[in-house]
Design a protein around this motif. Structure first.
Motif, PDB file in Angstrom:
ATOM      1  N   GLY A  64     -30.805 119.329  33.798  1.00  0.00           N
ATOM      2  CA  GLY A  64     -31.068 118.039  34.421  1.00  0.00           C
ATOM      3  C   GLY A  64     -32.415 117.465  34.047  1.00  0.00           C
ATOM      4  N   SER A  65     -32.744 116.375  34.711  1.00  0.00           N
ATOM      5  CA  SER A  65     -33.985 115.655  34.435  1.00  0.00           C
ATOM      6  C   SER A  65     -35.176 116.367  35.074  1.00  0.00           C
ATOM      7  CB  SER A  65     -33.892 114.225  34.979  1.00  0.00           C
ATOM      8  OG  SER A  65     -33.875 114.256  36.398  1.00  0.00           O
ATOM      9  N   TYR A  67     -37.037 115.057  37.239  1.00  0.00           N
ATOM     10  CA  TYR A  67     -37.014 114.665  38.651  1.00  0.00           C
ATOM     11  C   TYR A  67     -35.913 115.394  39.434  1.00  0.00           C
ATOM     12  CZ  TYR A  67     -36.258 111.845  42.811  1.00  0.00           C
ATOM     13  OH  TYR A  67     -36.078 111.434  44.104  1.00  0.00           O
ATOM     14  N   GLY A  68     -34.719 115.419  38.890  1.00  0.00           N
ATOM     15  CA  GLY A  68     -33.579 115.958  39.634  1.00  0.00           C
ATOM     16  C   GLY A  68     -33.014 117.253  39.086  1.00  0.00           C
ATOM     17  N   GLU A  89     -29.636 109.101  43.222  1.00  0.00           N
ATOM     18  CA  GLU A  89     -29.185 108.444  42.005  1.00  0.00           C
ATOM     19  C   GLU A  89     -29.526 109.276  40.766  1.00  0.00           C
ATOM     20  OE1 GLU A  89     -29.380 103.785  43.396  1.00  0.00           O
ATOM     21  OE2 GLU A  89     -31.058 104.569  42.252  1.00  0.00           O
ATOM     22  N   ASP A  90     -29.540 110.582  40.933  1.00  0.00           N
ATOM     23  CA  ASP A  90     -29.806 111.479  39.804  1.00  0.00           C
ATOM     24  C   ASP A  90     -28.881 112.682  39.902  1.00  0.00           C
ATOM     25  OD1 ASP A  90     -30.724 113.224  37.855  1.00  0.00           O
ATOM     26  OD2 ASP A  90     -32.836 112.884  38.304  1.00  0.00           O
ATOM     27  N   THR A  92     -28.058 114.409  37.060  1.00  0.00           N
ATOM     28  CA  THR A  92     -28.174 115.031  35.738  1.00  0.00           C
ATOM     29  C   THR A  92     -27.981 116.540  35.806  1.00  0.00           C
ATOM     30  OG1 THR A  92     -30.587 115.070  36.005  1.00  0.00           O
ATOM     31  CG2 THR A  92     -29.653 113.227  34.762  1.00  0.00           C
TER      32      THR A  92
END
Length: 181
Positions: A64-65, A67-68, A89-90, A92
């Protein structure tokens, strides 16, 4: 490649976390840390000590990102079920887990903004979304919108912004209403 970041700056505590592939630690030596940062870190450690330190290390892969993202064990088997709460909204991490490990994801988020965003996505069949949250009780809960419209996460406690709106709306004895898309 897996990299474990060990944080022994200022405290002697050994906090570890798996970092994404390609991550390199800062070449800056510990002694360049300012005295103010050192003192702040010491105070934070006294106020909020770590709950535990890991007794067991296992190979994992960061998915994932930044952030997430989260680490997932390399031993995760194809067809495993992954429960993911508070998607926002993540997603990933969830999509990477489906892609790399062939898991089925059950994602949960009660917020209207997240549910609307999820509906607009092209999702694989292995991703199952439910617009509910988790709590320490059965039943419904009231959530309050974030102060910043660009943020996704609602809160179980009203912010000062929400309290001010309620006071203004209720001065004349009228009802308070929020319209959420």
């Amino acid at each position: 490649m897996r990299y474990i970041q060990r944080d022994k700056n200022c405290s002697g505590l050994d906090r570890r976390r798996t970092m994404p592939d390609g991550y390199e630690p800062s070449p800056r030596p510990v002694w360049t840390m300012s005295i103010l940062t050192f003192v702040k870190n010491k105070i934070r450690q006294r106020i909020n000590p770590p709950l535990h330190s890991p007794d067991y290390e296992a190979a994992s892969r960061f998915l994932g990102s930044a952030y997430g993202g989260w680490p997932l064990l390399e031993t995760t088997q194809r067809g495993a079920i992954l429960f993911s709460f508070g998607l926002g909204e993540d997603i990933t991490f969830d999509l990477a887990a489906i892609d790399k490990f062939g898991v089925s994801v059950f994602g949960f988020d009660p917020t209207p903004k997240s549910a609307g965003w999820i509906k607009r996505q092209q999702l694989p069949k292995a991703f199952n979304f439910h617009q509910v949250g988790i709590a320490d009780f059965d039943g419904s809960a009231e959530f309050f919108p974030p102060e910043n419209d660009k943020h996704v996460s609602f809160s179980a406690t009203p912010s000062n912004y929400t309290k001010q709106l309620n006071k203004r709306a209720n001065k004349g004895g009228g009802a308070t209403a929020f319209h959420l898309d």
